[in-house]
Motif scaffolding. Structure first.
Motif, short mmCIF file in Angstrom:
data_model
loop_
_atom_site.label_atom_id
_atom_site.label_comp_id
_atom_site.label_asym_id
_atom_site.label_seq_id
_atom_site.Cartn_x
_atom_site.Cartn_y
_atom_site.Cartn_z
N LEU A 1 -44.36 -14.66 -51.62
CA LEU A 1 -44.63 -16.06 -51.31
C LEU A 1 -44.90 -16.83 -52.58
O LEU A 1 -45.66 -16.38 -53.44
N ILE A 2 -44.27 -17.99 -52.71
CA ILE A 2 -44.54 -18.90 -53.82
C ILE A 2 -44.95 -20.25 -53.25
O ILE A 2 -44.22 -20.84 -52.45
N LEU A 3 -46.14 -20.71 -53.64
CA LEU A 3 -46.65 -22.02 -53.25
C LEU A 3 -46.65 -22.91 -54.49
O LEU A 3 -46.98 -22.46 -55.58
N CYS A 4 -46.32 -24.18 -54.32
CA CYS A 4 -46.14 -25.03 -55.49
C CYS A 4 -46.62 -26.45 -55.25
O CYS A 4 -46.17 -27.12 -54.32
N GLU A 5 -47.54 -26.91 -56.12
CA GLU A 5 -47.98 -28.30 -56.15
C GLU A 5 -47.61 -28.98 -57.47
O GLU A 5 -47.87 -30.16 -57.65
N GLU A 6 -47.02 -28.22 -58.38
CA GLU A 6 -46.72 -28.72 -59.72
C GLU A 6 -45.22 -28.63 -59.96
O GLU A 6 -44.55 -27.74 -59.43
N GLU A 7 -44.67 -29.56 -60.74
CA GLU A 7 -43.22 -29.60 -60.94
C GLU A 7 -42.74 -28.67 -62.06
O GLU A 7 -41.80 -27.92 -61.89
N ASP A 8 -43.37 -28.71 -63.20
CA ASP A 8 -42.90 -27.98 -64.37
C ASP A 8 -43.45 -26.56 -64.38
O ASP A 8 -44.33 -26.20 -65.17
N VAL A 9 -42.96 -25.74 -63.46
CA VAL A 9 -43.39 -24.34 -63.36
C VAL A 9 -42.16 -23.47 -63.06
O VAL A 9 -41.11 -23.97 -62.67
N GLU A 10 -42.34 -22.16 -63.23
CA GLU A 10 -41.25 -21.22 -62.95
C GLU A 10 -41.81 -20.05 -62.15
O GLU A 10 -42.73 -19.36 -62.59
N GLY A 11 -41.24 -19.83 -60.97
CA GLY A 11 -41.68 -18.74 -60.12
C GLY A 11 -40.50 -17.90 -59.66
O GLY A 11 -39.46 -18.44 -59.27
N ASN A 12 -40.65 -16.59 -59.71
CA ASN A 12 -39.59 -15.67 -59.32
C ASN A 12 -40.17 -14.56 -58.45
O ASN A 12 -41.27 -14.06 -58.73
N HIS A 13 -39.43 -14.18 -57.42
CA HIS A 13 -39.85 -13.03 -56.63
C HIS A 13 -38.64 -12.30 -56.11
O HIS A 13 -37.55 -12.87 -55.95
N GLY A 14 -38.84 -11.01 -55.85
CA GLY A 14 -37.74 -10.21 -55.32
C GLY A 14 -38.25 -8.87 -54.83
O GLY A 14 -39.33 -8.41 -55.21
N ALA A 15 -37.48 -8.24 -53.96
CA ALA A 15 -37.85 -6.94 -53.42
C ALA A 15 -36.59 -6.10 -53.24
O ALA A 15 -35.55 -6.59 -52.81
N THR A 16 -36.70 -4.83 -53.61
CA THR A 16 -35.63 -3.86 -53.41
C THR A 16 -36.16 -2.78 -52.48
O THR A 16 -37.14 -2.10 -52.80
N ILE A 17 -35.52 -2.64 -51.33
CA ILE A 17 -35.99 -1.70 -50.31
C ILE A 17 -34.80 -0.86 -49.87
O ILE A 17 -33.75 -1.39 -49.49
N GLY A 18 -34.94 0.45 -49.93
CA GLY A 18 -33.81 1.29 -49.54
C GLY A 18 -34.13 2.77 -49.62
O GLY A 18 -35.28 3.18 -49.81
N ARG A 19 -33.09 3.56 -49.47
CA ARG A 19 -33.21 5.01 -49.48
C ARG A 19 -32.56 5.56 -50.75
O ARG A 19 -31.94 4.83 -51.51
N LEU A 20 -32.72 6.86 -50.95
CA LEU A 20 -32.11 7.48 -52.11
C LEU A 20 -30.59 7.39 -52.02
O LEU A 20 -30.00 7.54 -50.94
N ASP A 21 -29.97 7.13 -53.14
CA ASP A 21 -28.53 7.00 -53.21
C ASP A 21 -27.86 8.33 -52.86
O ASP A 21 -28.23 9.39 -53.37
N GLU A 22 -26.87 8.27 -51.97
CA GLU A 22 -26.18 9.49 -51.53
C GLU A 22 -25.49 10.20 -52.69
O GLU A 22 -25.45 11.42 -52.75
N ALA A 23 -24.93 9.43 -53.60
CA ALA A 23 -24.25 10.03 -54.75
C ALA A 23 -25.25 10.80 -55.62
O ALA A 23 -24.95 11.88 -56.13
N LEU A 24 -26.45 10.23 -55.78
CA LEU A 24 -27.47 10.91 -56.57
C LEU A 24 -27.91 12.19 -55.87
O LEU A 24 -28.09 13.24 -56.51
#
Length: 362
Positions: free
Chosen positions: A295-318
């Protein structure tokens, strides 16, 4: 007491069941046991409730219900302070060993004066018969419940390193709340690793209230069976050019459940602030439940916010590659799970703590 904990700062749809957590029928906990090591350069005090108030002006993220519960206890709080200009490389070590059938709590205050540096390392585990502690618990049997609340006040130019390692059995309920207040040019670094616990509720609120203060937070977890982990993390940017980073990495096995709420809050005045949050989750079983709320909440203009999620299982090739080298499938999963925790553990500067984590994993 019935408690609402880890409330999301900006609620989403109720049917998602992520806005908050809840506990029912929690007994008022008594003072818990701590075995402690404090370097000579750092002053330690214990304050009874009549002598000094716990720093309630530094809010945590678990919530006000936890404050209300702990205020009902007769126990006071432990306080560590490092003087201005002192940079101590040796850590304050706090070992919490909890007995079964007890309901206990501890409140911790850390005060880092101007341009100082302090490291606080906490580990939480079940007591063994041979354990000896400096402050024995006095609670009557009420269930396996423990709560720790930590408040950190960092003055201008201070550096604070907080490390917490949790390895409790799956019949424990554990609440871990952290609140920090950061003045100008403060650096807060936290590393938290969860390796067990029946129901664990963790929250951390970092108040980046002055120019160029920063947070670097690393969280790792390895859950199995029916273990549950509920987290609520908030970086509140008020000062200009403040920075925050949350890196979360974990593994879910068995029928375990995990909920991560990660909020970056850019408030008025946080011009030039930057916040990043990232989670990487490995799912090892069909029965696990993973929920991630960036979640990113923003009241200011000159800001930088980044978010991300990686969800998964072990790679079959591995999996195929490693199996072709003669490694059993179960061993592959164990190896990859341990690698996640090892990566976070390697960031801990203290060798004794790294060995502690490796011993838990073994």
């Amino acid at each position: 007491m019935d408690m609402t904990v880890n409330r999301l700062p900006a609620p989403t749809w109720n049917w998602l069941h992520v806005n908050e957590g809840s506990l029912r029928g929690v007994s008022v906990p008594a003072r818990g046991p701590i075995e402690m090591e404090t370097p000579d350069t750092i002053s330690y005090s214990y304050y009874n409730k009549e002598e000094k108030e716990f720093p309630a002006d530094i809010p945590g993220a678990v919530g006000t219900d936890l404050d209300a519960l702990l205020e009902q206890s007769e126990a006071g709080f432990h306080s560590w302070e490092i003087a201005a200009g002192v940079k101590e490389s040796a850590p304050v070590r706090l070992h919490f060993s909890y007995e079964t059938g007890k309901s206990v709590q501890d409140r911790i205050a850390v005060h880092a004066c101007e341009n100082s540096e302090i490291t606080v390392i906490m580990d939480f585990c079940q007591a063994e018969a041979a354990d000896t502690v400096q402050t024995p618990a006095v609670a009557e049997p009420q269930g396996n419940f423990a709560a720790v609340q930590t408040k950190i006040c960092a003055e201008r130019g201070a550096k604070v390193h907080l490390v917490q390692i949790q390895k409790l059995p799956d019949d424990f309920t554990f609440l871990n709340d952290v609140g920090t207040s950061c003045a100008e040019n403060v650096q807060i670094e936290t590393t938290q690793i969860v390796l067990g616990g029946g129901e664990t509720y963790m929250g951390m609120r970092t108040g980046l209230r002055a120019k160029a203060s920063s947070l670097a937070s690393r969280i790792g977890y390895l859950l199995d069976k029916k273990e549950s982990l509920d987290m609520n993390y908030l970086a509140a940017h008020t000062g200009a050019k403040t920075t925050s980073r949350m890196d979360v990495s974990g593994v879910l096995r068995g029928e375990s459940k995990k909920l991560f709420r990660g909020t970056i809050d850019f408030r008025n005045g946080s011009v030039g602030a930057k916040g990043d949050e990232k989670e990487d989750v490995l799912l090892f079983s069909e029965g696990v439940v993973n929920r991630t709320i960036p979640l990113i909440l923003c009241e200011e203009e000159d800001v930088e916010g980044n978010h991300g999620a990686t969800i998964g299982r072990l790679d079959e090739a591995l999996l195929f590659y490693l199996a072709s080298r003669g490694i059993e499938e179960q061993e592959i999963y164990e190896m990859m799970a341990r690698a996640r925790i090892d990566a976070i553990c390697s960031e801990i500067r203290d060798e004794k703590t790294r060995e502690l984590v490796q011993g838990y994993l073994a």
